[in-house]
Scaffold this active site. Structure first.
Site, PDB file in Angstrom:
ATOM      1  N   TRP A   1     -75.227 -70.089  20.250  1.00  0.00           N
ATOM      2  CA  TRP A   1     -75.665 -69.039  19.328  1.00  0.00           C
ATOM      3  C   TRP A   1     -76.990 -69.425  18.671  1.00  0.00           C
ATOM      4  O   TRP A   1     -77.181 -70.566  18.261  1.00  0.00           O
ATOM      5  CB  TRP A   1     -74.602 -68.797  18.261  1.00  0.00           C
ATOM      6  CG  TRP A   1     -75.001 -67.786  17.226  1.00  0.00           C
ATOM      7  CD1 TRP A   1     -75.474 -68.031  15.975  1.00  0.00           C
ATOM      8  CD2 TRP A   1     -74.982 -66.369  17.373  1.00  0.00           C
ATOM      9  NE1 TRP A   1     -75.742 -66.862  15.331  1.00  0.00           N
ATOM     10  CE2 TRP A   1     -75.445 -65.818  16.166  1.00  0.00           C
ATOM     11  CE3 TRP A   1     -74.600 -65.505  18.410  1.00  0.00           C
ATOM     12  CZ2 TRP A   1     -75.545 -64.432  15.946  1.00  0.00           C
ATOM     13  CZ3 TRP A   1     -74.700 -64.127  18.196  1.00  0.00           C
ATOM     14  CH2 TRP A   1     -75.159 -63.612  16.990  1.00  0.00           C
ATOM     15  N   LEU A   2     -77.908 -68.465  18.563  1.00  0.00           N
ATOM     16  CA  LEU A   2     -79.170 -68.654  17.857  1.00  0.00           C
ATOM     17  C   LEU A   2     -79.153 -67.784  16.603  1.00  0.00           C
ATOM     18  O   LEU A   2     -78.909 -66.573  16.688  1.00  0.00           O
ATOM     19  CB  LEU A   2     -80.357 -68.246  18.733  1.00  0.00           C
ATOM     20  CG  LEU A   2     -80.557 -68.996  20.050  1.00  0.00           C
ATOM     21  CD1 LEU A   2     -81.724 -68.383  20.827  1.00  0.00           C
ATOM     22  CD2 LEU A   2     -80.805 -70.480  19.809  1.00  0.00           C
TER      23      LEU A   2
ATOM     24  N   ASP B   1     -91.134 -63.864  31.345  1.00  0.00           N
ATOM     25  CA  ASP B   1     -90.837 -62.535  30.804  1.00  0.00           C
ATOM     26  C   ASP B   1     -91.016 -62.570  29.298  1.00  0.00           C
ATOM     27  O   ASP B   1     -90.154 -62.150  28.524  1.00  0.00           O
ATOM     28  CB  ASP B   1     -89.396 -62.142  31.169  1.00  0.00           C
ATOM     29  CG  ASP B   1     -89.121 -60.654  30.971  1.00  0.00           C
ATOM     30  OD1 ASP B   1     -90.071 -59.892  30.724  1.00  0.00           O
ATOM     31  OD2 ASP B   1     -87.936 -60.262  31.055  1.00  0.00           O
TER      32      ASP B   1
END
Length: 310
Positions: A110-111, A214
């Protein structure tokens, strides 16, 4: 917990809980999060108070998630290759990948995103430069990647080439223009453009860096409490300028990001002229994936490039 009005979510939470239990993790809650245009995204809250991030999609798109995991692992490995004083961005850890009852699932660390300081963007630029430079320690000088992957959900041909000019012309623009023609959307002057690109890039001999591939503003961010992060890559060994070019597209990154990159590893002469050429790849990809006004943007870009480079 998920809102009761979301159809099918309760069953999905049960499936996720059983999968996590096999890894010794106990799911407490599962909540949808926004931001993606291809996959569904979830915040998983565990009984021990920690969190995970999950992406899900139909099983047929498992290869897209596999390629994402491969790219994240490559970026994480590159960050360990060479010591650098630059504060490197955090890359999420792909923890597991599976097909569960007809759905593909990628589990990630998780960020906690939400920072927004100019210093943070400056450090992200410095960190990207440090990551690019560190990746050269494992480069053999060729452009491409050990496998084809995806740009969004579109195919990305990473066949190895020794020449950057040929790689970008054929494996990037050429593939996208072929997809457009196959869909009945052949663009005016496309052949003329492809004939010219190798000449335009002939004198430009970049090093084969590992690039994110990207890097628009939706695939990077600042962390609450400090630091930055990169995610959702479409990696390859390419000219590092492609990351900096895309960072100017679709709204773009703050000026501090580019200042930070230049402080750490200045770009060579002529890089601003190559921005629109490199970003044509992404315009064409969006046209092939989403249609609409991207076709007009792509056609206009081709015409402008032929004028600017002539």
């Amino acid at each position: 917990m998920l809102a009761a009005r979301a159809p099918g979510v309760a069953m999905q939470q049960q499936v996720m809980a059983r999968w996590l239990a096999q890894q010794g993790l106990e799911l407490a809650a599962m909540q949808p999060v926004g931001g993606g245009c291809i996959h569904r995204a979830w915040r998983l809250e565990l009984r021990d108070g920690s969190q995970r991030f999950a992406k899900t999609n139909r099983a047929a798109l498992l290869p897209v998630l596999e390629a994402e995991a491969d790219g994240l692992n490559a970026l994480r490995a590159a960050a360990q290759l060479e010591p650098t004083e630059a504060p490197l961005p955090l890359i999420p850890d792909p923890l597991d990948l599976a097909e569960l009852e007809g759905e593909a699932v990628l589990l990630l660390s998780w960020l906690e995103l939400g920072g927004g300081s100019q210093q943070g963007w400056l450090e992200l630029g410095q960190g990207l430069a440090g990551l690019h430079r560190a990746s050269l320690a494992s480069s053999d000088g060729r452009f491409g990647w050990h496998q084809n992957n995806f740009i969004g959900s579109g195919p990305q041909d990473n066949s190895w080439r020794g020449s950057w000019a040929e790689f970008f012309s054929e494996q990037r623009l050429g593939v996208q223009l072929e997809l457009a023609a196959a869909a009945g959307r052949a663009l005016p002057e496309a052949r003329a453009l492809l004939e010219q690109v190798p000449h335009w890039l002939a004198a430009h001999e970049p090093e084969a860096c590992l690039v994110h591939g990207d890097l628009w503003s939706g695939n990077a961010g600042l962390l609450i409490g400090g630091g930055s992060a990169l995610f959702d890559p479409a990696v390859s060994r390419s000219d590092r300028e492609v990351d900096l070019a895309m960072a100017r597209l679709f709204g773009g990154f703050p000026a501090a990001f580019f200042e930070g990159y230049e402080q750490e590893w200045p770009l060579p002469a002529g890089h601003r002229q190559r921005v629109d050429l490199y970003n044509l790849y992404h315009l064409l990809n969006h046209a092939n994936l989403f249609g609409g006004g991207y076709w007009q943007q792509s056609a206009a870009s081709i015409q402008a490039l032929l004028r600017q480079w002539s």
